[in-house]
Design an enzyme around this catalytic site. Structure first.
Site, PDB file in Angstrom:
ATOM      1  N   LYS A 135     129.664 137.104  47.531  1.00  0.00           N
ATOM      2  CA  LYS A 135     128.353 137.371  46.855  1.00  0.00           C
ATOM      3  C   LYS A 135     127.237 138.259  47.108  1.00  0.00           C
ATOM      4  O   LYS A 135     126.835 137.545  48.736  1.00  0.00           O
ATOM      5  CB  LYS A 135     127.416 136.804  45.308  1.00  0.00           C
ATOM      6  CG  LYS A 135     126.875 137.802  45.052  1.00  0.00           C
ATOM      7  CD  LYS A 135     125.543 137.262  43.573  1.00  0.00           C
ATOM      8  CE  LYS A 135     124.682 136.769  43.631  1.00  0.00           C
ATOM      9  NZ  LYS A 135     123.096 137.363  43.968  1.00  0.00           N
ATOM     10  N   ASP A 139     126.019 142.880  44.956  1.00  0.00           N
ATOM     11  CA  ASP A 139     125.121 142.766  43.642  1.00  0.00           C
ATOM     12  C   ASP A 139     123.752 143.137  43.612  1.00  0.00           C
ATOM     13  O   ASP A 139     123.221 142.835  44.509  1.00  0.00           O
ATOM     14  CB  ASP A 139     124.790 141.484  44.083  1.00  0.00           C
ATOM     15  CG  ASP A 139     123.914 140.414  42.835  1.00  0.00           C
ATOM     16  OD1 ASP A 139     123.443 141.247  41.567  1.00  0.00           O
ATOM     17  OD2 ASP A 139     123.355 139.745  42.681  1.00  0.00           O
ATOM     18  N   LYS A 141     122.951 145.966  41.419  1.00  0.00           N
ATOM     19  CA  LYS A 141     122.412 146.145  40.050  1.00  0.00           C
ATOM     20  C   LYS A 141     121.853 147.887  39.994  1.00  0.00           C
ATOM     21  O   LYS A 141     120.526 148.106  40.105  1.00  0.00           O
ATOM     22  CB  LYS A 141     120.991 145.471  39.787  1.00  0.00           C
ATOM     23  CG  LYS A 141     121.305 143.505  40.044  1.00  0.00           C
ATOM     24  CD  LYS A 141     120.261 142.641  39.656  1.00  0.00           C
ATOM     25  CE  LYS A 141     120.517 141.522  40.099  1.00  0.00           C
ATOM     26  NZ  LYS A 141     120.773 140.907  41.169  1.00  0.00           N
ATOM     27  N   ASP A 196     119.957 153.917  37.098  1.00  0.00           N
ATOM     28  CA  ASP A 196     119.255 155.627  37.683  1.00  0.00           C
ATOM     29  C   ASP A 196     120.355 156.463  36.493  1.00  0.00           C
ATOM     30  O   ASP A 196     120.619 155.646  35.783  1.00  0.00           O
ATOM     31  CB  ASP A 196     119.724 155.719  39.383  1.00  0.00           C
ATOM     32  CG  ASP A 196     119.032 156.393  39.460  1.00  0.00           C
ATOM     33  OD1 ASP A 196     118.429 157.356  39.362  1.00  0.00           O
ATOM     34  OD2 ASP A 196     118.461 156.016  41.164  1.00  0.00           O
ATOM     35  N   THR A 235     116.947 136.967  34.115  1.00  0.00           N
ATOM     36  CA  THR A 235     116.726 135.308  34.209  1.00  0.00           C
ATOM     37  C   THR A 235     115.027 135.286  33.953  1.00  0.00           C
ATOM     38  O   THR A 235     114.406 134.464  33.346  1.00  0.00           O
ATOM     39  CB  THR A 235     116.896 133.964  34.191  1.00  0.00           C
ATOM     40  OG1 THR A 235     117.170 134.207  35.222  1.00  0.00           O
ATOM     41  CG2 THR A 235     118.520 134.216  33.687  1.00  0.00           C
ATOM     42  N   ARG A 264     122.588 127.726  46.489  1.00  0.00           N
ATOM     43  CA  ARG A 264     122.064 126.919  47.200  1.00  0.00           C
ATOM     44  C   ARG A 264     122.625 125.871  47.513  1.00  0.00           C
ATOM     45  O   ARG A 264     122.968 124.870  48.303  1.00  0.00           O
ATOM     46  CB  ARG A 264     120.673 126.806  47.363  1.00  0.00           C
ATOM     47  CG  ARG A 264     119.417 127.397  47.542  1.00  0.00           C
ATOM     48  CD  ARG A 264     118.037 127.969  46.395  1.00  0.00           C
ATOM     49  NE  ARG A 264     118.412 127.988  44.891  1.00  0.00           N
ATOM     50  CZ  ARG A 264     117.597 128.281  44.279  1.00  0.00           C
ATOM     51  NH1 ARG A 264     116.339 127.825  45.301  1.00  0.00           N
ATOM     52  NH2 ARG A 264     117.622 128.882  43.283  1.00  0.00           N
TER      53      ARG A 264
HETATM   54  O1  C5P Z   1     120.814 129.048  44.593  1.00  0.00           O
HETATM   55  P1  C5P Z   1     121.365 129.443  43.108  1.00  0.00           P
HETATM   56  O2  C5P Z   1     122.471 128.931  43.548  1.00  0.00           O
HETATM   57  O3  C5P Z   1     120.526 128.755  42.276  1.00  0.00           O
HETATM   58  O4  C5P Z   1     121.578 131.088  43.803  1.00  0.00           O
HETATM   59  C1  C5P Z   1     122.222 131.708  42.401  1.00  0.00           C
HETATM   60  C2  C5P Z   1     122.669 133.646  42.863  1.00  0.00           C
HETATM   61  O5  C5P Z   1     122.409 134.702  41.376  1.00  0.00           O
HETATM   62  C3  C5P Z   1     121.566 133.743  43.719  1.00  0.00           C
HETATM   63  O6  C5P Z   1     122.263 134.893  44.542  1.00  0.00           O
HETATM   64  C4  C5P Z   1     120.508 134.555  43.111  1.00  0.00           C
HETATM   65  O7  C5P Z   1     120.011 135.533  43.209  1.00  0.00           O
HETATM   66  C5  C5P Z   1     121.552 134.706  41.394  1.00  0.00           C
HETATM   67  N1  C5P Z   1     121.215 135.167  40.126  1.00  0.00           N
HETATM   68  C6  C5P Z   1     120.345 134.023  39.418  1.00  0.00           C
HETATM   69  N2  C5P Z   1     120.436 133.755  38.128  1.00  0.00           N
HETATM   70  C7  C5P Z   1     120.871 135.105  37.588  1.00  0.00           C
HETATM   71  C8  C5P Z   1     121.351 136.681  38.124  1.00  0.00           C
HETATM   72  C9  C5P Z   1     121.575 135.939  39.333  1.00  0.00           C
HETATM   73  O8  C5P Z   1     120.295 132.977  39.814  1.00  0.00           O
HETATM   74  N3  C5P Z   1     120.735 135.090  36.388  1.00  0.00           N
END
Ligand code: C5P
Length: 232
Positions: A34, A61, A63, A66, A118, A209
């Protein structure tokens, strides 16, 4: 949807050199990445070109949100630079979603929708004039997306069972907020383990992460893949 849950790694790093190191470390075991606003805004199409040259697949990603024509053209541009999955904001409305879906069909790319971020809770929704709960709004926007011809959505682990029940097994679900048992939750609140997400029917789990910040990302990814395999 195949019944397999795919692993997608979120390339949430600021430097392209760091992203490249990570992709090399993870090797053949990770096919999907992603690419988000952080990396793309700085480095642009080069990120996709290089990932594609390495045989990887990319969810861009961005998003998009428009007017319909602009979103459709942005989807076409994303397709041209090699994105395999592209997303738009479902709150752009039915006409925008239909234009995005048409651009997806035309280019052969998968266009999916983001429903409710979220970071939005009931109070945040009310502040922008929406009286529904986040779950009601997610369901409404997911339905609009499906009716417009989009094959799926990004959703939280919490919403996954509701969306599976409403839209069936073919609906694509990309699920962030995944934490292997014992991993630090960080700022994620609605979390699931890879195995729980696979059992709940996630098409893709998006993991940042727990892999990107791991001492050994390749070992962390291997453990997550083994967990996915163990339930399918
Ligand atoms: O580090 P982590 O596993 O939390 O990363 C999750 C990824 O998914 C990040 O790129 C975050 O921006 C994305 N994301 C999220 N929650 C959402 C939409 C996207 O954590 N609702």
């Amino acid at each position: 949807m195949s019944d397999k849950t795919h692993l997608m790694v979120a390339l949430d790093v600021s430097e392209w050199a760091d992203a490249l190191t990570l992709v090399k470390q993870l090797g053949e075991q990770v096919e999907w990445y992603k690419v988000g606003k952080q990396l793309f805004t700085h480095y642009g199409p080069k990120v996709l070109e290089e990932l594609k040259a390495m045989g990887r697949k990319v969810f861009l990603d961005m998003k998009f949100h428009d007017i319909p024509n602009t979103v459709a053209q942005a989807v076409r541009s994303a397709a041209l630079i090699g994105a395999d999955i592209i997303n738009v904001h479902a709150s752009g409305g039915p006409a925008m979603l239909a234009a995005a879906a048409e651009a997806g069909r035309e280019t052969g790319k998968t266009v999916i929708a983001v429903t409710v971020l979220t970071s939005m809770d009931t109070a945040q929704l009310q502040a922008i004039g929406i009286q529904s709960t986040p779950a009601e709004q997610v369901l409404r926007l997911a339905k609009l997306s499906q009716e417009a011809g989009l094959p799926g959505v990004v959703c939280s682990a919490l919403e996954l069972p509701m969306l599976r029940e409403a839209f069936g097994p073919e609906f694509l679900t990309l699920v962030p907020g995944i934490r292997p048992a014992g991993a630090a939750a960080g700022d994620q609140k609605r979390i699931m383990t890879p195995a729980q997400a696979a059992l709940a029917g996630a098409s893709y789990i998006i993991v940042g992460r727990p892999i990107v910040a791991a001492h050994d990302p390749a070992i962390a990814a291997r453990a997550i893949l083994a967990e996915l395999d163990s339930v399918k």
